[in-house]
Write a protein that holds these residues in place. Structure first.
Motif, PDB file in Angstrom:
ATOM      1  N   LEU A 120       0.800  -1.094  -0.052  1.00  0.00           N
ATOM      2  CA  LEU A 120       0.166   0.084   0.001  1.00  0.00           C
ATOM      3  C   LEU A 120       0.806   1.308   0.191  1.00  0.00           C
ATOM      4  N   VAL A 158       2.212   4.575   5.947  1.00  0.00           N
ATOM      5  CA  VAL A 158       1.002   3.647   6.356  1.00  0.00           C
ATOM      6  C   VAL A 158       1.171   3.134   7.622  1.00  0.00           C
ATOM      7  N   LEU A 163      -6.723   1.827   0.390  1.00  0.00           N
ATOM      8  CA  LEU A 163      -6.551   1.657   1.881  1.00  0.00           C
ATOM      9  C   LEU A 163      -7.735   0.512   2.125  1.00  0.00           C
ATOM     10  N   CYS A 179      -3.389   6.033   6.185  1.00  0.00           N
ATOM     11  CA  CYS A 179      -2.599   6.623   5.197  1.00  0.00           C
ATOM     12  C   CYS A 179      -2.216   8.080   5.306  1.00  0.00           C
TER      13      CYS A 179
END
Length: 248
Positions: free
Chosen positions: A88, A96, A234, A214
């Protein structure tokens, strides 16, 4: 009682207050200076505080890490989440974080930080105000109704000034949560930090509530980019994590 006071002394230390004298600890905790002196002496003997020779002030010692490690090591969700967080972060360019509630704060239990320019350097153990953070508000709104009410009452009593300051942001995020199931800190706490957060369903009643966020630091497109581009990524990462825990 002495145990509780000792914990309060340890909680006085933070990244911003890494080196403290007895007088400063007394001001932060509200404990009498004589009591603080006795506690810092005992905590030093136990290996939880170190005393700096030159200033005679205290800092947290390595013994603190040995207390926290069994807790972190026992959380299988961290091992399941880490590869998803790495991917991610790579795709979004965001920092993150995985976190949970600690009284009136959010505490990070893992962090992937691709943005070297982030001056706040989020890391494991970093804490942020529950009401002022997207992750904190995601944990509040995703809690069962009675627990949510208890949490909000605690926050109102614990720090009435902060509650009043962020009440508007909390209400704005409540509407966003009701409609889209995520929370968005649009520079509410620190103008240079924007974040979106999504809660993670716990695998059982005894499991702690977690959330993933995030964050973008000082990014001129954060206000539009986070909701449009990052939130879908996310949510997908959280769905994958829940599936890995057998929840889907």
């Amino acid at each position: 009682m002495n145990l509780a006071r000792g914990v309060e002394v340890l909680r006085a230390f933070s990244a911003q207050n890494a080196l403290l004298g007895n007088r400063e600890i007394s001001v932060i905790t509200g404990l009498p200076k004589a009591t603080v002196s006795r506690l810092t002496y005992t905590l030093t003997l136990l290996g939880l505080l170190d005393r700096e020779t030159e200033s005679q002030k205290f800092r947290l010692a390595a013994g603190i890490l040995s207390l926290g490690h069994p807790f972190l090591a026992s959380m299988q969700v961290r091992q399941l989440a880490r590869p998803l967080m790495v991917e991610l972060a790579r795709r979004s360019g965001c920092t993150v974080n995985l976190g949970m509630r600690d009284r009136a704060n959010v505490v990070y239990i893992d962090s992937i930080r691709p943005d070297a320019g982030n001056a706040h350097l989020p890391d494991i153990g970093a804490t942020y105000p529950l009401m002022a953070s997207a992750m904190g508000r995601a944990l509040i709104f995703s809690a069962p109704e009675q627990e949510r009410k208890t949490m909000l009452n605690f926050l109102r009593v614990h720090n009435s000034e902060m509650f009043a300051t962020f009440k508007g942001a909390l209400e704005k995020d409540r509407k966003l949560w009701d409609k889209h199931r995520y929370c968005h800190n649009a520079g509410d706490w620190r103008s240079e930090i924007h974040a979106v957060a999504v809660p993670i369903r716990p695998p059982g009643l005894a499991a702690p509530a977690l959330a993933m966020n995030c964050t973008l630091y000082a990014h001129r497109d954060a206000l539009e980019r986070l909701p449009k581009e990052v939130v879908p990524m996310l949510k997908d990462a959280v769905r994958q994590l829940e599936a890995a825990q057998g929840l889907l």
